[in-house]
Design an enzyme around this catalytic site. Structure first.
Site, mmCIF file in Angstrom:
data_model
loop_
_atom_site.group_PDB
_atom_site.id
_atom_site.type_symbol
_atom_site.label_atom_id
_atom_site.label_comp_id
_atom_site.label_asym_id
_atom_site.label_seq_id
_atom_site.Cartn_x
_atom_site.Cartn_y
_atom_site.Cartn_z
ATOM 1 N N PHE A 92 9.832 -10.614 1.984
ATOM 2 C CA PHE A 92 8.851 -10.554 0.885
ATOM 3 C C PHE A 92 7.432 -10.812 1.381
ATOM 4 C CE2 PHE A 92 12.774 -12.064 -1.177
ATOM 5 C CZ PHE A 92 12.815 -11.357 -2.364
ATOM 6 N N THR A 130 6.604 -1.594 -2.420
ATOM 7 C CA THR A 130 5.959 -1.389 -3.720
ATOM 8 C C THR A 130 5.795 0.095 -4.023
ATOM 9 O OG1 THR A 130 3.794 -1.548 -4.779
ATOM 10 C CG2 THR A 130 3.795 -1.760 -2.424
ATOM 11 N N ASP A 131 5.787 0.426 -5.302
ATOM 12 C CA ASP A 131 5.561 1.835 -5.679
ATOM 13 C C ASP A 131 4.133 2.281 -5.346
ATOM 14 O OD1 ASP A 131 4.177 0.457 -7.656
ATOM 15 O OD2 ASP A 131 5.159 1.438 -9.350
ATOM 16 N N GLU A 132 3.260 1.301 -5.033
ATOM 17 C CA GLU A 132 1.873 1.668 -4.723
ATOM 18 C C GLU A 132 1.773 2.516 -3.452
ATOM 19 O OE1 GLU A 132 -1.363 -0.905 -5.307
ATOM 20 O OE2 GLU A 132 -0.297 -2.240 -6.640
ATOM 21 N N TYR A 187 -4.279 -2.516 0.673
ATOM 22 C CA TYR A 187 -2.987 -3.198 0.480
ATOM 23 C C TYR A 187 -1.840 -2.205 0.584
ATOM 24 C CZ TYR A 187 1.029 -4.757 -2.322
ATOM 25 O OH TYR A 187 2.300 -5.010 -2.772
ATOM 26 N N ALA A 240 -1.801 0.752 1.798
ATOM 27 C CA ALA A 240 -1.732 1.379 3.125
ATOM 28 C C ALA A 240 -0.985 0.466 4.096
ATOM 29 C CB ALA A 240 -3.139 1.669 3.635
ATOM 30 N N LYS A 248 1.277 -1.768 3.329
ATOM 31 C CA LYS A 248 2.700 -1.794 2.953
ATOM 32 C C LYS A 248 3.389 -0.509 3.425
ATOM 33 C CE LYS A 248 4.712 -4.464 0.827
ATOM 34 N NZ LYS A 248 5.453 -5.673 1.234
ATOM 35 N N ASN A 279 5.303 -2.772 -10.881
ATOM 36 C CA ASN A 279 4.651 -4.075 -11.074
ATOM 37 C C ASN A 279 5.605 -5.081 -11.692
ATOM 38 O OD1 ASN A 279 2.255 -2.830 -10.332
ATOM 39 N ND2 ASN A 279 1.092 -3.954 -11.872
ATOM 40 N N LYS A 335 -3.534 -12.464 -10.771
ATOM 41 C CA LYS A 335 -2.918 -11.183 -11.139
ATOM 42 C C LYS A 335 -3.141 -10.889 -12.627
ATOM 43 C CE LYS A 335 -1.227 -10.187 -7.070
ATOM 44 N NZ LYS A 335 -0.100 -9.481 -6.592
ATOM 45 N N TYR A 379 -10.506 -3.899 -16.328
ATOM 46 C CA TYR A 379 -11.185 -2.857 -15.556
ATOM 47 C C TYR A 379 -11.355 -1.553 -16.343
ATOM 48 C CZ TYR A 379 -10.738 -5.222 -10.994
ATOM 49 O OH TYR A 379 -10.850 -6.071 -9.930
ATOM 50 N N ASN A 431 -3.215 -1.384 -19.480
ATOM 51 C CA ASN A 431 -3.744 -2.745 -19.327
ATOM 52 C C ASN A 431 -4.279 -3.291 -20.652
ATOM 53 O OD1 ASN A 431 -3.127 -2.474 -16.667
ATOM 54 N ND2 ASN A 431 -5.235 -2.189 -15.960
ATOM 55 N N ASP A 440 -14.955 -0.431 -13.129
ATOM 56 C CA ASP A 440 -13.607 -0.149 -12.635
ATOM 57 C C ASP A 440 -13.448 -0.575 -11.179
ATOM 58 O OD1 ASP A 440 -11.024 0.612 -12.861
ATOM 59 O OD2 ASP A 440 -11.409 2.735 -13.200
ATOM 60 N N HIS A 456 -9.052 2.773 -7.980
ATOM 61 C CA HIS A 456 -8.072 2.296 -8.965
ATOM 62 C C HIS A 456 -7.125 3.422 -9.376
ATOM 63 C CE1 HIS A 456 -7.586 -0.598 -12.660
ATOM 64 N NE2 HIS A 456 -6.519 -0.517 -11.897
HETATM 65 P P1 NAD Z 1 2.756 -13.183 -3.540
HETATM 66 O O1 NAD Z 1 1.382 -12.879 -3.065
HETATM 67 O O2 NAD Z 1 2.934 -13.926 -4.814
HETATM 68 O O3 NAD Z 1 3.522 -14.036 -2.413
HETATM 69 C C1 NAD Z 1 3.434 -13.729 -1.065
HETATM 70 C C2 NAD Z 1 3.964 -14.914 -0.285
HETATM 71 O O4 NAD Z 1 3.913 -14.579 1.105
HETATM 72 C C3 NAD Z 1 3.128 -16.181 -0.466
HETATM 73 O O5 NAD Z 1 3.985 -17.283 -0.672
HETATM 74 C C4 NAD Z 1 2.370 -16.327 0.848
HETATM 75 O O6 NAD Z 1 2.109 -17.661 1.201
HETATM 76 C C5 NAD Z 1 3.324 -15.658 1.823
HETATM 77 N N1 NAD Z 1 2.647 -15.093 2.986
HETATM 78 C C6 NAD Z 1 1.563 -14.277 3.007
HETATM 79 N N2 NAD Z 1 1.246 -13.968 4.269
HETATM 80 C C7 NAD Z 1 2.148 -14.608 5.064
HETATM 81 C C8 NAD Z 1 2.343 -14.673 6.470
HETATM 82 N N3 NAD Z 1 1.519 -14.033 7.317
HETATM 83 N N4 NAD Z 1 3.374 -15.396 6.944
HETATM 84 C C9 NAD Z 1 4.210 -16.056 6.097
HETATM 85 N N5 NAD Z 1 4.062 -16.038 4.760
HETATM 86 C C10 NAD Z 1 3.037 -15.312 4.252
HETATM 87 O O7 NAD Z 1 3.516 -11.812 -3.552
HETATM 88 P P2 NAD Z 1 4.644 -11.297 -4.568
HETATM 89 O O8 NAD Z 1 3.991 -10.756 -5.760
HETATM 90 O O9 NAD Z 1 5.691 -12.345 -4.702
HETATM 91 O O10 NAD Z 1 5.218 -10.069 -3.737
HETATM 92 C C11 NAD Z 1 6.270 -10.261 -2.795
HETATM 93 C C12 NAD Z 1 6.559 -8.951 -2.124
HETATM 94 O O11 NAD Z 1 6.883 -7.965 -3.103
HETATM 95 C C13 NAD Z 1 5.360 -8.386 -1.347
HETATM 96 O O12 NAD Z 1 5.840 -7.807 -0.162
HETATM 97 C C14 NAD Z 1 4.785 -7.326 -2.274
HETATM 98 O O13 NAD Z 1 4.175 -6.290 -1.531
HETATM 99 C C15 NAD Z 1 6.038 -6.848 -2.977
HETATM 100 N N6 NAD Z 1 5.829 -6.305 -4.334
HETATM 101 C C16 NAD Z 1 5.185 -7.058 -5.285
HETATM 102 C C17 NAD Z 1 5.046 -6.531 -6.576
HETATM 103 C C18 NAD Z 1 4.408 -7.338 -7.682
HETATM 104 O O14 NAD Z 1 4.238 -6.803 -8.786
HETATM 105 N N7 NAD Z 1 4.064 -8.595 -7.477
HETATM 106 C C19 NAD Z 1 5.542 -5.268 -6.874
HETATM 107 C C20 NAD Z 1 6.179 -4.536 -5.880
HETATM 108 C C21 NAD Z 1 6.326 -5.080 -4.608
#
Ligand code: NAD
Length: 342
Positions: free
Chosen positions: A86, A137-139, A162, A164, A166, A191, A201, A219, A261, A296, A300
């Site tokens: 994650f 992510t779907d992004e 971001y 890019a 991922k 999301n 967020k 936005y 939004n 915006d 976006h």
């Molecule tokens: P978040 O930002 O809430 O949490 C990220 C966590 O990673 C944090 O606890 C942070 O301390 C840790 N972290 C960041 N960089 C680090 C590093 N270099 N080493 C160790 N730990 C590190 O993110 P989230 O919303 O929980 O998302 C988790 C994953 O899911 C991500 O990979 C994100 O791309 C993906 N994702 C999120 C969403 C969403 O809506 N939030 C949707 C799709 C995918």
């Protein structure tokens, strides 16, 4: 602790989705061991893990996934039988301000993890057995028009630093499958919303700013559309994909719940009108007056939505939360936090 006992390595488990996942997983599989590697950046919060911090099978390591020595030592010290990855820099606005850390954590960090897992699992003769699950992510797919949905085969077209980073990480994960025969699986979700999300967020911003009687910034024209997935549904999907997904496959995970939004902001305001009228500046409460449109966001994307037929048909998963209940639970959770802290 028993170092040879099989352990699942979770990265980024102090963040929003990771912490919800750990709590979900430890309730479902109380005998399994988890190692949570998290750097505790601004996005990580140890209090997200209060429910499990004293669990005998939960272990926290504060550190960076891009730290090669640390990550290698975790694999040599523990018997890591799988990784659910994650950890990432995930705040799009911050990536627009400064993309470098996004490349370091999301791309380089993923490479460091892959290399350490590959080296250790090869030594143990388990490379094809032990699994690396990349949370995406779907992004990565870019922007959608008014209609249509992203499929797993939609070409990547990330439109901010971001997404890019991922997309780059996903390509690396897949390359370790193709090149070395590693057992990898990926999932891309829409999301997420729910308890424990960082207040920068969208939904937590709307709730917390309203609770402080501050303007709620939206936005552009507020008509950007996202598909919203309740975080617990995402946790169930990850559990299903990690255990049953086919190797080298990507699974899209959606909430079947497209919202603009501005509609989200209005929904939250109406709930607060009912649940927190005493803190509003107006009587009767009308939190919608706090909504203010702002310039915006650069790059976006207008609309995202995923087609998740594959996970539904192949793995039998579907989202269970309906939007009304999910958003109510979310708003209630932030009100509880606000009540506790004020
Ligand atoms: P978040 O930002 O809430 O949490 C990220 C966590 O990673 C944090 O606890 C942070 O301390 C840790 N972290 C960041 N960089 C680090 C590093 N270099 N080493 C160790 N730990 C590190 O993110 P989230 O919303 O929980 O998302 C988790 C994953 O899911 C991500 O990979 C994100 O791309 C993906 N994702 C999120 C969403 C969403 O809506 N939030 C949707 C799709 C995918």
């Amino acid at each position: 602790m028993d170092y040879q006992r099989p352990a699942l390595l979770i990265t980024g488990g102090a963040g929003f989705i990771g912490s919800n996942f750990i709590v979900y997983y430890m309730k479902k599989y109380p005998d399994r061991q988890i190692i949570n590697l998290d750097k505790l950046t601004y996005a990580g919060n140890s209090s997200n893990l209060k429910e499990v911090e004293h669990h005998p099978h939960y272990h926290f390591i504060q550190g960076d996934i891009a730290d090669e020595d640390l990550v290698t030592s975790i694999f040599t010290t523990y018997n890591i039988t799988g990784v659910i990855h994650f950890a990432a820099e995930s705040h799009v606005d911050r990536s627009i301000e400064d993309a470098k850390q996004f490349v370091t954590s999301n791309v380089l960090g993923t490479l460091v993890l892959l290399q350490a897992a590959k080296t250790d699992w090869e030594k143990r003769g388990e490379l094809q057995k032990r699994r690396f699950h990349q949370i995406s992510t779907d992004e990565v797919y870019g922007d959608l028009g008014e209609t249509g949905k992203f499929h797993e085969a939609t070409p990547y077209d990330p439109q901010n630093p971001y997404s890019a980073s991922k997309a780059g990480a996903n390509f690396l994960v897949k390359s370790f499958g193709y090149t070395y025969g590693m057992n990898i699986v990926l999932s891309s979700s829409s999301n997420n919303y729910g308890p424990k999300q960082h207040t920068e967020k969208l939904i937590p911003t709307i709730i917390t700013r309203a609770l402080h009687n501050q303007t709620i910034p939206i936005y552009g024209d507020g008509k950007n559309i996202r598909d919203w997935l309740y975080v617990e549904d995402h946790c169930r999907a990850i559990d299903t994909i990690y255990h049953q997904g086919k190797t080298m496959q990507m699974y899209n995970v959606g909430g079947g719940n497209e919202q603009t939004n501005i509609d989200i902001a209005k929904t939250v305001c109406r709930l607060l009108d009912i649940w927190k009228p005493e803190i509003a500046d107006t009587s009767p409460a009308h939190f919608e007056e706090l909504i203010a449109f702002t310039e915006d966001r650069a790059g976006h994307d207008r609309r995202y939505a995923v087609d998740d037929t594959k996970i539904r048909n192949e793995l039998g998963w579907e989202p269970l939360a309906d939007w009304k209940t999910g958003i109510q639970n979310t708003v209630k959770w932030y009100i509880e936090q606000w009540n506790t802290n004020s």
